[in-house]
Structure formats: C-alpha cells, structure tokens
Motif scaffolding. Sequence first.
Motif, mmCIF file in Angstrom:
data_model
loop_
_atom_site.group_PDB
_atom_site.id
_atom_site.type_symbol
_atom_site.label_atom_id
_atom_site.label_comp_id
_atom_site.label_asym_id
_atom_site.label_seq_id
_atom_site.Cartn_x
_atom_site.Cartn_y
_atom_site.Cartn_z
ATOM 1 N N PRO A 28 0.831 -1.206 0.000
ATOM 2 C CA PRO A 28 0.000 0.000 0.000
ATOM 3 C C PRO A 28 0.866 1.258 0.000
ATOM 4 C CG PRO A 28 0.024 -1.011 2.175
ATOM 5 C CD PRO A 28 0.750 -1.944 1.263
ATOM 6 N N ARG A 29 0.319 2.334 -0.538
ATOM 7 C CA ARG A 29 1.047 3.607 -0.486
ATOM 8 C C ARG A 29 0.882 4.270 0.875
ATOM 9 N NH1 ARG A 29 2.843 5.612 -5.322
ATOM 10 N NH2 ARG A 29 2.166 4.504 -7.188
ATOM 11 N N THR A 30 -0.283 4.050 1.503
ATOM 12 C CA THR A 30 -0.553 4.632 2.817
ATOM 13 C C THR A 30 -1.148 3.565 3.724
ATOM 14 O OG1 THR A 30 -2.746 5.355 2.091
ATOM 15 C CG2 THR A 30 -0.944 6.957 1.912
ATOM 16 N N MET A 31 -0.867 3.670 5.017
ATOM 17 C CA MET A 31 -1.364 2.676 5.969
ATOM 18 C C MET A 31 -1.656 3.342 7.305
ATOM 19 S SD MET A 31 0.461 -0.807 7.403
ATOM 20 C CE MET A 31 -0.201 -1.887 6.154
ATOM 21 N N ILE A 32 -2.762 2.928 7.929
ATOM 22 C CA ILE A 32 -3.074 3.325 9.295
ATOM 23 C C ILE A 32 -2.749 2.151 10.206
ATOM 24 C CG2 ILE A 32 -4.887 4.018 10.907
ATOM 25 C CD1 ILE A 32 -6.460 4.990 8.387
ATOM 26 N N ILE A 33 -1.986 2.404 11.267
ATOM 27 C CA ILE A 33 -1.727 1.389 12.290
ATOM 28 C C ILE A 33 -2.330 1.899 13.585
ATOM 29 C CG2 ILE A 33 0.012 0.119 13.599
ATOM 30 C CD1 ILE A 33 1.886 0.352 11.219
ATOM 31 N N TYR A 34 -3.302 1.159 14.120
ATOM 32 C CA TYR A 34 -3.887 1.565 15.394
ATOM 33 C C TYR A 34 -3.304 0.695 16.506
ATOM 34 C CZ TYR A 34 -7.008 2.876 19.114
ATOM 35 O OH TYR A 34 -7.490 3.337 20.320
ATOM 36 N N GLY A 35 -2.663 1.363 17.473
ATOM 37 C CA GLY A 35 -1.993 0.662 18.562
ATOM 38 C C GLY A 35 -0.500 0.791 18.400
ATOM 39 N N ALA A 36 0.125 1.527 19.314
ATOM 40 C CA ALA A 36 1.565 1.754 19.208
ATOM 41 C C ALA A 36 2.304 1.036 20.322
ATOM 42 C CB ALA A 36 1.876 3.254 19.228
ATOM 43 N N GLY A 37 1.902 -0.213 20.562
ATOM 44 C CA GLY A 37 2.683 -1.074 21.433
ATOM 45 C C GLY A 37 3.878 -1.604 20.658
ATOM 46 N N VAL A 38 4.463 -2.668 21.155
ATOM 47 C CA VAL A 38 5.655 -3.223 20.504
ATOM 48 C C VAL A 38 5.345 -3.636 19.063
ATOM 49 C CG1 VAL A 38 7.321 -5.107 20.532
ATOM 50 C CG2 VAL A 38 6.708 -3.959 22.671
ATOM 51 N N SER A 73 7.275 1.910 7.058
ATOM 52 C CA SER A 73 7.918 3.200 6.770
ATOM 53 C C SER A 73 9.215 2.979 6.003
ATOM 54 C CB SER A 73 8.198 3.963 8.064
ATOM 55 O OG SER A 73 7.004 4.318 8.714
ATOM 56 N N GLY A 74 9.945 1.921 6.371
ATOM 57 C CA GLY A 74 11.198 1.595 5.682
ATOM 58 C C GLY A 74 10.985 1.206 4.234
ATOM 59 N N LEU A 75 9.787 0.708 3.911
ATOM 60 C CA LEU A 75 9.448 0.347 2.526
ATOM 61 C C LEU A 75 8.872 1.529 1.754
ATOM 62 C CD1 LEU A 75 7.859 -3.191 3.029
ATOM 63 C CD2 LEU A 75 10.002 -2.675 1.850
ATOM 64 N N GLY A 76 8.826 2.689 2.404
ATOM 65 C CA GLY A 76 8.335 3.877 1.728
ATOM 66 C C GLY A 76 6.844 4.114 1.859
ATOM 67 N N VAL A 77 6.181 3.333 2.720
ATOM 68 C CA VAL A 77 4.751 3.518 2.938
ATOM 69 C C VAL A 77 4.543 4.689 3.913
ATOM 70 C CG1 VAL A 77 2.621 2.433 3.781
ATOM 71 C CG2 VAL A 77 4.345 1.050 2.593
ATOM 72 N N LYS A 78 3.582 5.555 3.612
ATOM 73 C CA LYS A 78 3.239 6.639 4.530
ATOM 74 C C LYS A 78 2.357 6.074 5.637
ATOM 75 C CE LYS A 78 5.231 10.276 2.713
ATOM 76 N NZ LYS A 78 6.253 11.040 3.445
#
Length: 464
Positions: free
Chosen positions: A176-186, A196-201
């Motif tokens: 995907p070009r953009t992604m939402i991640i909900y939950g900033a645990g480990v 992010s390292g693959l260039g996804v926003k």
Amino acid sequence: MADFHYDVVIIGSGPAGEGAAMNAAKKGKKVAVVETRSMVGGNCTHLGTIPSKALRHSVTQIIQFNTNPMFRDIGEPRFFSFPRVLRNAEDVIAKQVKVRTEFYGRNRVNLYTGHAKFVDPNTLDVFSPESTNHVRLHADQIVIATGSSPWRPDNIDFNHERVYDSDTILSLEHTPRTMIIYGAGVIGCEYASIFSGLGVKVDLIHPGDRLLSFLDDEISDALSYHLRDKGALIRHNEDFDSIEANDKFVTLKMKSGKKVKADAFLWAAGRSGNTKELGLENAGLTPNSRGQLDVDQSYRTAVDHIYAIGDVIGWPALASAAYDQGRAAAADITDMEDFRFVSEVPTGIYTIPEISSVGKNERELTEAKVPYEVGQAFFKNIARAQITDEGVGMLKILFHRDTLELLGVHCFGDQAAEIVHIGQAIMSQKGEGNTLKYFVNTTFNYPTMAEAYRIAALNGLNKL
C-alpha cells in the motif's frame, strides 16, 4: 478412538511448549505435544517473532542500499514490494521448522496434530482436521502453552481485504502507499518501522501520550524521532471509534471526531490468550476476560497438576521468557533443583533501529529516590559503528553513585538486542562483580560495539 497415556502432555509447540517438552523428555518423562498446525513452532515461528524480525532485517538492508552513496555506483535506489520482501521471511520460517522438528524426533517426543479439548482434568481429546476420528490422551500432568492471538473488537470487519491484524498482515499481497496502524505497542511500532522503511506513509494512532511508556524516556523519545524521520505521522491520545472500508480505501474514525484515510488498516491493539475452545470448564479452569490463565510461582493453575506458560498467562509475553517458563514448568514437574521463576527479562524491540533494555530506567530510580548517575556512549563516535555506517543510537548505563552498582542498561541502535546482554551478565553478578569498574578494568576488542560499555563507564565516572 485410540487411547494413550503419558506422563506429560503439552498443548502447543511454540517456545513455551518446546521448552517444557525438551526439558521433561531429557529428565525421562514420557511426553506428548499437541499442535494445531501441521508444522511445529507455534505463532512465534509462523506469525509473530520470526517472520516480523526476518521482515525487519530485509527492510534494513533495503534502507541501507537506498541511502548509502557507495551503492549508487551499481544502480539507482530500488523499490521492493512487501510480498517480495516477505519471501525471505518464508525461507527463515522453513529453516526454523526443520530445526525444531528434529528436536522432537531426537528426544522421542510424540507429536499429535489437531485441536486439543479437555474431557476432564487429566484427559484430552485431540481432533484431527483431516479425520473424523480423534485420539484420547491421558496425562499425569498437562501443560497449556497455547499462546495468544490478536484481540479483535466485534465492530471491525477483519474479513475486508483492506483490514488486517498482526497475523493476517503476513498475507498482504501488495504494497500500500498509505497505511493506518492503530496501537503503538511493541507490535505496532515494529510494523510502523517496517512499512515506513518500505516507503509507505504510515499514520500511527496511539491512545497514550508517548510510545512504549515502559521504556526509558530518552529511548522512547528517540524512537518517536526516528519513526517521524522515516515519514510516519504519530497521533497520540487518540481512541478508536469505528472503521469504514470500501474497495478503494479505509477510513478510521476516532472518538475525538478526527478521520484518517489510507489504503490499508492494521489493528495492533492487544492480544488474547488462545483458550476459547480448549474446554477449560471440563478441567475446572476459568480464564480471564482476555482468555489468559492465572498461575502461581510454579506456573501451576488453580488445578494443581495443570500448568500454564507463555503468552497464555500474559506478561511478559516474550518468546525468550516463554521458553524459560517452559523449562521451569518441566523442572517443577520433575522435581529438579534448577527451577526458577522467570522475572528478570530483558526487553528486545525490533524497530528500526532496534531497542533493548534490562533493569531499572531513570523514571523508576527517581521515583524510588535512588542516587544514580548516567554513563553514555553515542554510536556515532564508536569506530565499529562508523565502519558499518550505523551511527544512530546510544548505550546508556545507570549506576549507583556511591557503590557503582549497575542498576539499568538501555540501548538504542544497531545490534541493541545483542549488546544489552553484556550488561545483563554483569548485573547478575554478586558483590563487587556488579559494578561499573568491570567495564573500566576489562579490555574490549577494538573496534567493536561492545566497546561502548567502556566508553559509557568512563563517561559516567567522569560525572562523579
């Protein structure tokens, strides 16, 4: 229906189950392991620790290729798709399965493939997915090592092609070009680093006010900086309300009224113990609301001969701890002298760069009014890090001002999860062996990352 009797039956072949099985078998017990998959290794090998860390390693190599000027002589920066990067993880999984399968054969541990369900406190029925028949296993002791799975709220449609959790994300067939991640645990932070390292926003949505608040504040701040530096947008103090998904994009609505739109959504907010279909009521056991079982200091449940280990008991929910808990449970079963309750566990977080720590952090020491001092070594000044072009990060040693006793070791950067074990080994020593003087009076190879301990120790002593 076939009937068999064993000294010990273990449900689950992840790190916890494997640790229990190998230790019990080596002490002469007749052991069986029940695994739902056709291959051993549990979620750790197939869905969690191994694939995500293999993914991370591949992405760090891509980042290095795309950012290191030396590689420009052989080509322009490249785009690598997620499925292509995932193939390397699949190779690692296959190697892990091969190695671990050999352990069971070598130690004469019988493997049963299927779903285990309690008939009574000493009896399990194993239902095979390929047969209408089932096997009945009787055991003197039973060990529950079924692990955990992502917790799934009822109001999210995880069958939608754009909605994932930390298990199903490994079946993602595009980038995907953009992604939402909900939950900033480990898990959320690790996947934020990978994508992010693959260039996804990446939009990283977090209900709390800082990332991984159990970490040292300085390390947590550094992680936030480097995620943002890779293009991730971190939104703190935001609670999930609902998800709307269609064939073009997915929209996350937050309780604050904000809406965020992206190509894909990853739910990474909590896990539940895998106990739902075990028939625990037939064994006299009741899990908590997250499917986890309570245990005592010997890993025994409320039923004396039934043990529980690994993610199914909750904290610390780490593969490293789970394996040791398995060995400990087997030690209790066999009346061995080497039992230990697993409490001092180092933290290893495989973000980019990675993080690891052991012992107390500055906040804890300040609240306890312990007179401590800080020794630091910044990787950008260390010869080995300059050679490998991995100058991001630091080693931080916390020690007692008066006794020089080591109180905590915190590391951020390349090989952090390896580097921390040197400090862990010294912290476990007794008497004067556990002081800052060890690092000053010991000659380290040069150039190495381990040299950071000497630099940090000298830095700390100069402050006294």
